[in-house]
Design a protein around this motif. Structure first.
Motif, mmCIF file in Angstrom:
data_model
loop_
_atom_site.group_PDB
_atom_site.id
_atom_site.type_symbol
_atom_site.label_atom_id
_atom_site.label_comp_id
_atom_site.label_asym_id
_atom_site.label_seq_id
_atom_site.Cartn_x
_atom_site.Cartn_y
_atom_site.Cartn_z
ATOM 1 N N LEU A 186 24.968 -58.327 -18.349
ATOM 2 C CA LEU A 186 23.907 -57.799 -19.243
ATOM 3 C C LEU A 186 22.708 -58.929 -19.262
ATOM 4 O O LEU A 186 21.694 -58.477 -19.273
ATOM 5 C CB LEU A 186 24.612 -57.693 -20.431
ATOM 6 C CG LEU A 186 25.668 -56.854 -21.110
ATOM 7 C CD1 LEU A 186 26.176 -57.083 -22.115
ATOM 8 C CD2 LEU A 186 25.122 -55.339 -21.047
ATOM 9 N N HIS A 230 34.756 -50.475 -23.011
ATOM 10 C CA HIS A 230 34.321 -50.174 -24.202
ATOM 11 C C HIS A 230 34.769 -51.311 -25.202
ATOM 12 O O HIS A 230 34.090 -51.738 -26.065
ATOM 13 C CB HIS A 230 34.734 -48.705 -24.659
ATOM 14 C CG HIS A 230 34.314 -48.382 -26.078
ATOM 15 N ND1 HIS A 230 34.546 -48.617 -27.364
ATOM 16 C CD2 HIS A 230 33.015 -47.827 -26.309
ATOM 17 C CE1 HIS A 230 34.069 -48.371 -28.132
ATOM 18 N NE2 HIS A 230 32.824 -47.544 -27.595
ATOM 19 N N VAL A 236 29.588 -57.466 -28.464
ATOM 20 C CA VAL A 236 28.738 -57.071 -29.583
ATOM 21 C C VAL A 236 29.023 -57.711 -30.915
ATOM 22 O O VAL A 236 28.000 -58.340 -31.827
ATOM 23 C CB VAL A 236 28.727 -55.481 -30.091
ATOM 24 C CG1 VAL A 236 28.024 -55.340 -31.498
ATOM 25 C CG2 VAL A 236 28.058 -54.753 -28.752
ATOM 26 N N LEU A 254 33.025 -54.436 -24.523
ATOM 27 C CA LEU A 254 31.601 -54.614 -25.095
ATOM 28 C C LEU A 254 31.671 -54.611 -26.614
ATOM 29 O O LEU A 254 30.553 -55.275 -26.987
ATOM 30 C CB LEU A 254 30.743 -53.038 -24.523
ATOM 31 C CG LEU A 254 30.346 -53.059 -23.104
ATOM 32 C CD1 LEU A 254 30.099 -51.813 -22.732
ATOM 33 C CD2 LEU A 254 29.257 -53.926 -22.932
ATOM 34 N N ALA A 307 26.088 -59.115 -26.987
ATOM 35 C CA ALA A 307 25.571 -57.813 -26.503
ATOM 36 C C ALA A 307 25.042 -57.031 -27.825
ATOM 37 O O ALA A 307 25.233 -57.336 -29.187
ATOM 38 C CB ALA A 307 26.763 -56.924 -26.202
ATOM 39 N N HIS A 308 24.202 -56.110 -27.763
ATOM 40 C CA HIS A 308 23.604 -55.151 -28.663
ATOM 41 C C HIS A 308 23.629 -53.824 -28.255
ATOM 42 O O HIS A 308 23.167 -53.558 -27.044
ATOM 43 C CB HIS A 308 22.256 -55.720 -29.044
ATOM 44 C CG HIS A 308 21.284 -54.814 -29.838
ATOM 45 N ND1 HIS A 308 21.743 -54.673 -31.199
ATOM 46 C CD2 HIS A 308 20.295 -53.901 -29.575
ATOM 47 C CE1 HIS A 308 21.144 -53.697 -31.772
ATOM 48 N NE2 HIS A 308 20.240 -53.109 -30.863
ATOM 49 N N GLN A 309 23.924 -52.845 -29.055
ATOM 50 C CA GLN A 309 24.062 -51.548 -28.618
ATOM 51 C C GLN A 309 22.625 -50.863 -29.190
ATOM 52 O O GLN A 309 22.202 -50.625 -30.240
ATOM 53 C CB GLN A 309 25.210 -50.446 -29.079
ATOM 54 C CG GLN A 309 25.208 -49.185 -28.738
ATOM 55 C CD GLN A 309 26.265 -48.184 -28.826
ATOM 56 O OE1 GLN A 309 27.025 -48.736 -29.916
ATOM 57 N NE2 GLN A 309 26.701 -47.409 -28.068
ATOM 58 N N PRO A 357 20.434 -53.498 -19.374
ATOM 59 C CA PRO A 357 21.226 -52.690 -20.011
ATOM 60 C C PRO A 357 22.026 -51.750 -19.248
ATOM 61 O O PRO A 357 21.944 -51.506 -18.173
ATOM 62 C CB PRO A 357 20.245 -51.732 -20.677
ATOM 63 C CG PRO A 357 18.761 -52.414 -20.739
ATOM 64 C CD PRO A 357 18.797 -53.176 -19.689
ATOM 65 N N ARG A 362 23.156 -47.441 -24.570
ATOM 66 C CA ARG A 362 23.665 -48.461 -23.592
ATOM 67 C C ARG A 362 23.718 -49.713 -24.337
ATOM 68 O O ARG A 362 22.930 -49.939 -25.718
ATOM 69 C CB ARG A 362 22.452 -48.457 -22.560
ATOM 70 C CG ARG A 362 22.251 -47.093 -21.604
ATOM 71 C CD ARG A 362 21.360 -47.512 -20.468
ATOM 72 N NE ARG A 362 19.865 -47.751 -20.931
ATOM 73 C CZ ARG A 362 19.076 -48.077 -19.905
ATOM 74 N NH1 ARG A 362 19.063 -48.361 -19.071
ATOM 75 N NH2 ARG A 362 17.792 -48.039 -20.901
ATOM 76 N N TYR A 363 24.196 -50.630 -23.574
ATOM 77 C CA TYR A 363 24.231 -52.075 -24.176
ATOM 78 C C TYR A 363 23.399 -53.084 -23.480
ATOM 79 O O TYR A 363 23.103 -52.984 -22.169
ATOM 80 C CB TYR A 363 25.790 -52.517 -23.983
ATOM 81 C CG TYR A 363 26.662 -51.760 -25.153
ATOM 82 C CD1 TYR A 363 27.229 -52.154 -26.176
ATOM 83 C CD2 TYR A 363 27.273 -50.469 -24.621
ATOM 84 C CE1 TYR A 363 27.958 -51.653 -27.085
ATOM 85 C CE2 TYR A 363 28.135 -49.861 -25.322
ATOM 86 C CZ TYR A 363 28.591 -50.465 -26.384
ATOM 87 O OH TYR A 363 29.340 -49.786 -27.180
ATOM 88 N N GLU A 364 22.723 -54.004 -24.108
ATOM 89 C CA GLU A 364 21.836 -54.851 -23.506
ATOM 90 C C GLU A 364 22.272 -56.334 -24.032
ATOM 91 O O GLU A 364 23.037 -56.527 -25.125
ATOM 92 C CB GLU A 364 20.459 -54.585 -23.810
ATOM 93 C CG GLU A 364 20.053 -54.761 -25.631
ATOM 94 C CD GLU A 364 18.741 -54.558 -25.913
ATOM 95 O OE1 GLU A 364 18.067 -54.169 -24.876
ATOM 96 O OE2 GLU A 364 18.446 -54.484 -27.088
#
Length: 244
Positions: free
Chosen positions: A22, A45, A52, A48, A57-59, A27, A64-66
């Motif tokens: 990431l 999942h 988060v 992730l 991470a951030h959705q 993303p 998508r996740y970044e």
């Protein structure tokens, strides 16, 4: 070259690998993460979701996740972080027991608020741990009470060229914070969350940290502000004395 550990913990390895992806590649969809790690979509999942939760991470709106706040380079803080983490938790827990709202301890690192520790209350509807997360200082109650201690020149230098911040408006807000001696974040960082913060002074009288109640907005009442601010100040003084 680093050798692979003799006792490899696969789940930890996957989480760290995913965090690096990431940070370095940008993303990812859940299916992309699963393919890169050679794991099932459900496992990706869950990984992730944990990243988060811990701020790695951030959705995004497109699902998508970044990379999250924790993976961004952060300024150093002059606060005695290790000592704060050592001495503050018992006082924070006693405050939670009295008031039954979650309590956060945070410091300012440049333009960010860094959450050092959380003591969670036991109410079913409550604000969970923010420990190890970072958020923009001008939006959080703890960040605002610490920014209020800066001079006009220091504040201007800190936010010079930062398009996220309306500096005149922030200056007016911080003047009110200085006058009141506490700061409020009313759903600026998260819908349904309200926080109230006071400073934790160091031995020289300058703030080294902030102490904040974080509560569901449905329980916030301005009628209780004097009670909450007083309770925070008592605990902040206890932490100051412990630091000394």
């Amino acid at each position: 070259m680093q050798n692979e550990p003799q006792y490899r913990i696969t789940s930890v390895d996957h989480a760290l690998h995913l965090a690096l992806l990431l940070q370095q590649e940008g993303p990812l969809r859940v299916s992309d993460a699963a393919a890169r790690l050679a794991v099932s979509v459900s496992t990706a999942h869950r990984l992730l979701g944990m990243l988060v939760y811990r701020g790695f991470a951030h959705q995004r709106a497109d699902r998508r996740y970044e990379a999250g706040d924790v993976l961004r380079p952060a300024a150093a803080t002059p606060a005695p972080v290790a000592l704060l983490r050592q001495v503050a938790p018992p006082y924070m827990q006693r405050l939670v027991d009295r008031v039954q709202e979650s309590v956060n301890l945070c410091v300012r690192a440049g333009t960010e608020t860094r959450f050092l520790a959380t003591a969670e209350c036991t109410q079913v509807l409550r604000v969970g741990s923010r420990a190890a997360r970072t958020l923009p200082a001008h939006l959080t109650s703890g960040g605002r009470i610490l920014l209020a201690a800066l001079s006009v020149d220091e504040l201007t230098a800190l936010y010079d060229g930062d398009d996220r911040v309306d500096l005149p408006r922030l200056g007016r807000n911080l003047a009110l914070v200085r006058e009141r001696g506490f700061a409020i974040n009313d759903q600026n960082t998260e819908a349904g969350l309200t926080a109230i913060a006071v400073e934790v002074p160091g031995s020289d009288g300058q703030p080294v940290a902030a102490l904040a109640f974080a509560m569901p907005s449905v329980r916030f009442s301005r009628d209780r502000l004097p009670e909450w601010v007083s309770a925070l100040r008592v605990t902040a003084t206890e932490i100051t004395n412990a630091l000394a």
